[in-house]
Design a protein around this motif. Structure first.
Motif, PDB file in Angstrom:
ATOM      1  N   ARG A 277       0.823  -1.207   0.000  1.00 31.45           N
ATOM      2  CA  ARG A 277       0.000   0.000   0.000  1.00 31.45           C
ATOM      3  C   ARG A 277       0.855   1.255   0.000  1.00 31.45           C
ATOM      4  NH1 ARG A 277      -3.110  -2.838   3.784  1.00 31.45           N
ATOM      5  NH2 ARG A 277      -2.246  -1.592   5.497  1.00 31.45           N
ATOM      6  N   ILE A 278       1.951   1.211   0.764  1.00 32.12           N
ATOM      7  CA  ILE A 278       2.828   2.377   0.804  1.00 32.12           C
ATOM      8  C   ILE A 278       3.438   2.634  -0.572  1.00 32.12           C
ATOM      9  CG2 ILE A 278       5.004   3.248   1.746  1.00 32.12           C
ATOM     10  CD1 ILE A 278       4.304   1.783   4.342  1.00 32.12           C
ATOM     11  N   GLU A 279       3.865   1.554  -1.252  1.00 29.61           N
ATOM     12  CA  GLU A 279       4.445   1.710  -2.585  1.00 29.61           C
ATOM     13  C   GLU A 279       3.400   2.241  -3.566  1.00 29.61           C
ATOM     14  OE1 GLU A 279       7.088   1.732  -5.722  1.00 29.61           O
ATOM     15  OE2 GLU A 279       7.401   1.642  -3.553  1.00 29.61           O
ATOM     16  N   THR A 280       2.185   1.701  -3.479  1.00 24.52           N
ATOM     17  CA  THR A 280       1.107   2.198  -4.339  1.00 24.52           C
ATOM     18  C   THR A 280       0.819   3.668  -4.060  1.00 24.52           C
ATOM     19  OG1 THR A 280       0.112  -0.013  -4.395  1.00 24.52           O
ATOM     20  CG2 THR A 280      -1.281   1.838  -5.055  1.00 24.52           C
ATOM     21  N   ALA A 281       0.754   4.013  -2.768  1.00 24.57           N
ATOM     22  CA  ALA A 281       0.507   5.409  -2.396  1.00 24.57           C
ATOM     23  C   ALA A 281       1.645   6.302  -2.872  1.00 24.57           C
ATOM     24  CB  ALA A 281       0.333   5.527  -0.889  1.00 24.57           C
ATOM     25  N   ARG A 282       2.902   5.782  -2.775  1.00 22.11           N
ATOM     26  CA  ARG A 282       4.038   6.579  -3.232  1.00 22.11           C
ATOM     27  C   ARG A 282       3.969   6.828  -4.737  1.00 22.11           C
ATOM     28  NH1 ARG A 282       8.484   6.220  -5.835  1.00 22.11           N
ATOM     29  NH2 ARG A 282       8.098   4.031  -6.342  1.00 22.11           N
ATOM     30  N   GLN A 283       3.643   5.774  -5.480  1.00 20.65           N
ATOM     31  CA  GLN A 283       3.516   5.943  -6.926  1.00 20.65           C
ATOM     32  C   GLN A 283       2.387   6.906  -7.277  1.00 20.65           C
ATOM     33  OE1 GLN A 283       3.012   2.005  -8.482  1.00 20.65           O
ATOM     34  NE2 GLN A 283       5.104   1.357  -8.006  1.00 20.65           N
ATOM     35  N   GLN A 284       1.264   6.778  -6.558  1.00 19.50           N
ATOM     36  CA  GLN A 284       0.157   7.690  -6.818  1.00 19.50           C
ATOM     37  C   GLN A 284       0.533   9.119  -6.451  1.00 19.50           C
ATOM     38  OE1 GLN A 284      -2.735   6.984  -8.281  1.00 19.50           O
ATOM     39  NE2 GLN A 284      -3.305   9.153  -8.185  1.00 19.50           N
ATOM     40  N   GLU A 285       1.231   9.262  -5.315  1.00 18.72           N
ATOM     41  CA  GLU A 285       1.650  10.596  -4.904  1.00 18.72           C
ATOM     42  C   GLU A 285       2.632  11.191  -5.901  1.00 18.72           C
ATOM     43  OE1 GLU A 285       3.286  12.803  -0.839  1.00 18.72           O
ATOM     44  OE2 GLU A 285       3.273  10.619  -1.012  1.00 18.72           O
ATOM     45  N   GLN A 286       3.523  10.339  -6.425  1.00 16.62           N
ATOM     46  CA  GLN A 286       4.472  10.812  -7.428  1.00 16.62           C
ATOM     47  C   GLN A 286       3.743  11.240  -8.699  1.00 16.62           C
ATOM     48  OE1 GLN A 286       7.449   7.935  -8.426  1.00 16.62           O
ATOM     49  NE2 GLN A 286       8.612   9.299  -9.734  1.00 16.62           N
ATOM     50  N   ALA A 287       2.751  10.424  -9.112  1.00 17.36           N
ATOM     51  CA  ALA A 287       1.973  10.792 -10.292  1.00 17.36           C
ATOM     52  C   ALA A 287       1.200  12.086 -10.063  1.00 17.36           C
ATOM     53  CB  ALA A 287       1.013   9.659 -10.654  1.00 17.36           C
ATOM     54  N   ASP A 288       0.606  12.215  -8.856  1.00 19.66           N
ATOM     55  CA  ASP A 288      -0.114  13.451  -8.540  1.00 19.66           C
ATOM     56  C   ASP A 288       0.831  14.637  -8.505  1.00 19.66           C
ATOM     57  OD1 ASP A 288      -2.374  11.944  -8.364  1.00 19.66           O
ATOM     58  OD2 ASP A 288      -2.426  11.886  -6.168  1.00 19.66           O
ATOM     59  N   HIS A 289       2.053  14.397  -7.995  1.00 18.02           N
ATOM     60  CA  HIS A 289       3.032  15.480  -7.930  1.00 18.02           C
ATOM     61  C   HIS A 289       3.428  15.926  -9.335  1.00 18.02           C
ATOM     62  CE1 HIS A 289       6.214  17.961  -6.320  1.00 18.02           C
ATOM     63  NE2 HIS A 289       7.108  17.339  -7.062  1.00 18.02           N
ATOM     64  N   VAL A 290       3.663  14.942 -10.209  1.00 17.84           N
ATOM     65  CA  VAL A 290       4.005  15.281 -11.601  1.00 17.84           C
ATOM     66  C   VAL A 290       2.857  16.048 -12.260  1.00 17.84           C
ATOM     67  CG1 VAL A 290       4.499  14.309 -13.870  1.00 17.84           C
ATOM     68  CG2 VAL A 290       5.606  13.359 -11.847  1.00 17.84           C
ATOM     69  N   LYS A 291       1.622  15.554 -12.008  1.00 19.84           N
ATOM     70  CA  LYS A 291       0.461  16.244 -12.581  1.00 19.84           C
ATOM     71  C   LYS A 291       0.337  17.654 -12.016  1.00 19.84           C
ATOM     72  CE  LYS A 291      -3.394  16.272 -15.013  1.00 19.84           C
ATOM     73  NZ  LYS A 291      -3.927  17.595 -14.635  1.00 19.84           N
ATOM     74  N   ALA A 292       0.590  17.796 -10.704  1.00 17.62           N
ATOM     75  CA  ALA A 292       0.512  19.117 -10.091  1.00 17.62           C
ATOM     76  C   ALA A 292       1.563  20.048 -10.666  1.00 17.62           C
ATOM     77  CB  ALA A 292       0.680  19.003  -8.575  1.00 17.62           C
ATOM     78  N   LEU A 293       2.769  19.512 -10.892  1.00 17.61           N
ATOM     79  CA  LEU A 293       3.819  20.329 -11.514  1.00 17.61           C
ATOM     80  C   LEU A 293       3.424  20.749 -12.921  1.00 17.61           C
ATOM     81  CD1 LEU A 293       7.108  18.513 -10.390  1.00 17.61           C
ATOM     82  CD2 LEU A 293       6.225  20.707  -9.599  1.00 17.61           C
TER      83      LEU A 293
END
Length: 816
Positions: free
Chosen positions: A718-734
């Protein structure tokens, strides 16, 4: 046949027939000559009497389930014509059937039954009755925000105004709010506002259902307004360019209506502005300086909205305000500046947003509107539509006419405008600012937007309250987290009950081992976290203690607090040995299982004792002591093999210390007992008990170790999934931030270029004026010099001097 069954299902889904008896009148079509029970033999018989088909509930349930799954997968609402195309069967139009059968001699039976549609994913259709025919059944619209002196009748689809009741506040319409709340995708919100009776509903309908007639949103042809409050498209449309995003269209009551005050207009304007990601201002006339007065409401918004509490600067408005589109209607002139044709936006910037020169009060007011507008809307655009038709009678029926009856230029421009809006529309984002000053943006899904609308309406209804966007966002997120917690707990309970029943083989009275229940809990807990509770789970490390020591912003801390409440309410703990030890669902489940285990084990021992041992004790002459002891040993083995649950050892201990001792004592009294044999049996029983306890402890430790490893594995996953999602959200936010920055830079560059151009033009004008002034001064000086020279040339010659010779000075002295 399949065509009949599916057609009957759709008649059922629309509310025309019920689930038990399905009226199939005039919907037969020739299939084959094979006889079907209850089916008319020929066309003549079909016309003479009605035919009722009784469908089994299992068939109806299967049809409904399969087609609802199809509709949910393709983000579509159930539709008869669409399904007929899928099945490649003939579509029977009910209107044509009714008109055809109306000419027959027999009466037509209409079922006056109702059917309640169920929310499925993003396609949520409200409860309907047969007599409730929407303006466009395929594209329904509902009121979302209603003035308090209005009421909406869902059965008739009509809005009633109560003039005897003063209009003071706004009221939410629950079915529309629940429709929005059930949307799982991100939502782009497109709204259209403007003065009353300017054709806003036509644009809203075209954005929602292109070319559909009649227009889904009501269009009136009288002087009075026909839209009250805020109406919303009751069906989501997929975004043409963004994944996992749908679009909702809002049609808003016009401003300046004689029945509404300025306060009423501002209430709707504030709510609409705050819920929109794309804000269309619709007006008629021309882009000129006086047109700026129409958007003077933006200056009042600065007094009615704050980005954060006690912040009156308005510097952050552009971070959460929507894109502004000014739509100018009935334009027949070409935008031209300095003899050159320009875009409508350039013309808008030059004629409306260009800073005016002057010191009058009117000019200063417009300068204030300009600066406020540019501060609030850094992303803006403009578009012009020509007249749809020159005939006034055609314009009165605009919402009911097909597009080919309108002017081709209008149709082409309207399509271009709608494509532009749908392409540019972005998902609605909520804005908040952290304590460290960092901006946070949250993409709205259904639960976010519904709670946000509730916050907006509550804020504008309180005249003493100034909405603070950051505080409202925090309240919305708290509401969303708690709603998600409630839904997740319900899902958890539903899955747990179903799986427990499955483990018990359908026997709800069968106890289970606690380890099996804990393993099932961990499996279901991980399942709901990965699916139903993704938005509930904090992004930081989930292995932190319950007091939430993980790093994160205010929203994440708020999310963690709700997540900890969720864990407490279901009885979860990161330590496997503590699961269900406190209050919570797991604690209740384990207690119920202990009660079941106690009752089941006692009943098992009592029943087997009565059937096997008690008869031996009643006939001691027929049985030996070895046989009695062997029978107790068999009962012990069978008991531990068959019975389960935490009360198993307790029940056996009670049985051994009470019933078994009493039985042995009775048998000894009746027949005499071999003491040596009894000691051997006691020692053997003790060894068996010790071995069983040791094996039980070993199995328990092994199971706990496996559960802990599984839990750690799931946690890491779950942490890895959340990290990947957070990274994707971060890229999208950027990317979004870069896009906003480019847009802001482009806007600022455009403004700077225009300012430089204006300054350069002003300097050139002043230089030309100075050159002209200098030329005029030189010309005047030359004229003056020529006049002076001419005057000198025209003067008479001087008189000759008078000479006196021989004066007192001697002969050489001359006196002049």
């Amino acid at each position: 046949s399949s065509s009949i069954i599916f057609h009957v299902y759709f008649r059922m889904a629309s509310g025309s027939i019920d689930h038990q008896s399905c009226l199939a009148n005039n919907f037969w079509k020739q299939q084959s000559k094979s006889s079907v029970p209850g089916r008319p033999a020929g066309n003549k018989q079909r016309r003479e009497r009605k035919t009722v088909i009784n469908l089994q509930p299992e068939i109806i349930s299967l049809l409904q389930q399969k087609y609802d799954e199809y509709c949910q997968e393709h983000h579509q609402a159930p539709n008869v014509e669409q399904l007929c195309r899928i099945l490649k069967i003939k579509y029977h139009d009910p209107e044509k059937e009714r008109s055809r059968t109306s000419s027959l001699s027999r009466p037509i039976v209409n079922a006056q039954l109702q059917h309640e549609d169920v929310a499925k994913g993003d396609e949520f259709i409200a409860t309907k009755k047969l007599q409730n025919i929407d303006r466009c059944e395929q594209y329904p619209v509902w009121p979302l925000v209603i003035p308090n002196n209005c009421s909406y009748d869902h059965d008739t689809g009509r809005m009633s105004v109560h003039p005897d009741q003063p209009r003071s506040h706004l009221v939410l319409y629950p079915p529309a709010l629940e429709f929005i709340r059930n949307i799982s995708s991100k939502i782009a919100t497109v709204s259209i506002v403007g003065r009353a009776r300017t054709g806003k509903s036509l644009i809203a309908g075209e954005l929602y259902a292109p070319g559909k007639t009649p227009c889904p949103f009501d269009l009136g042809h009288q002087m009075d307004a026909c839209t009250y409050g805020i109406w919303v498209s009751a069906k989501t449309i997929g975004h043409p360019h963004q994944r996992d995003t749908v679009i909702l269209v809002f049609d808003v009551e016009g401003t300046g209506f004689h029945e509404a005050s300025k306060q009423n207009d501002m209430q709707l304007m504030v709510v609409t502005l705050l819920l929109s990601s794309y804000f269309i201002y619709n007006s008629k006339g021309a882009f000129d300086a006086p047109a700026l007065d129409e958007i003077g409401f933006v200056t009042e918004l600065t007094e009615r909205i704050q980005s954060t509490p006690n912040d009156d600067s308005g510097e952050d408005f552009s971070k959460f305000f929507p894109k502004f589109m000014w739509l100018l209607r009935d334009v027949h002139l070409t935008p031209v500046i300095n003899g050159q044709q320009v875009s409508v936006k350039d013309y808008f910037c030059d004629k409306v947003l260009k800073k005016q020169r002057g010191v009058s009060q009117k000019v200063r007011d417009r300068q204030w509107i300009q600066s406020t507008f540019l501060q609030m809307f850094q992303d803006y655009d403009a578009f012009a539509l020509p007249m749809p038709h020159s005939d006034a009678q055609v314009l009165q029926k605009l919402g009911e006419l097909s597009r080919d009856q309108l002017q081709p230029a209008f149709n082409a421009a309207l399509k271009e405008f709608c494509d532009l809006v749908l392409r540019q529309a972005q998902s609605k984002v909520l804005f908040t600012k952290q304590d460290d000053g960092k901006d946070v943006y949250i993409h709205c899904r259904g639960s976010h937007l519904a709670s946000w609308i509730e916050q907006c309406v509550a804020s504008v209804n309180d005249p003493e309250q100034v909405p603070a966007i950051s505080s409202m966002t925090a309240a919305v997120m708290s509401s969303v987290f708690r709603q998600q917690k409630t839904k997740t707990i319900a899902v958890y309970q539903q899955i747990m009950q179903a799986r427990l029943t499955q483990l018990r083989n359908g026997d709800r009275q069968m106890p289970l081992d606690e380890q099996a229940i804990i393993e099932l809990h961990l499996e279901v807990f991980n399942q709901v976290l990965c699916h139903s509770a993704q938005s509930l789970q904090p992004r930081n490390n989930m292995m932190n203690d319950a007091d939430g020591n993980g790093d994160g912003d205010g929203l994440n801390a708020q999310q963690r607090a709700v997540f900890d409440e969720f864990c407490d309410e279901i009885g979860h703990s990161s330590d496997v040995t503590k699961i269900g030890k406190k209050n919570g669902i797991m604690s209740q489940l384990l207690k119920e299982n202990r009660d079941l285990s106690l009752a089941y084990c006692r009943a098992y021992l009592h029943q087997n004792y009565e059937q096997t041992i008690e008869p031996m004790l009643q006939r001691p002459q027929s049985h030996s002591a070895e046989a009695v002891i062997a029978q107790f040993a068999q009962l012990e083995t069978a008991f531990h093999a068959h019975c389960k649950g935490p009360a198993k050892e307790q029940c056996w201990t009670e049985f051994k210390n009470q019933t078994m001792k009493q039985s042995v004592a009775q048998f000894r009294k009746l027949k005499g007992f071999n003491e040596k044999l009894m000691k051997q049996e006691a020692e053997a029983a003790r060894q068996r008990e010790l071995h069983r306890v040791m094996q039980s402890e070993l199995n328990k430790q092994k199971a706990e170790s496996q559960q802990q490893q599984l839990m750690m594995k799931d946690e890491l996953s779950r942490i890895e999934t959340a990290r990947q999602q957070e990274q994707a959200d971060h890229v999208k936010a950027l990317q979004d931030a870069e896009e906003r920055m480019r847009s802001m830079q482009q806007s600022q560059f455009t403004e700077l270029a225009k300012s430089f151009q204006e300054s350069n033009s002003s300097m050139q004008q002043r230089m030309m004026e100075m050159q002209q002034s200098n030329a005029n001064d030189m010309k005047e000086m030359m004229l003056m010099m020529n006049k002076t020279i001419e005057a000198i040339n025209n003067r008479p010659p001087p008189e000759p001097p008078v000479v006196h010779v021989g004066g007192g000075g001697g002969p050489d002295c001359v006196i002049l």
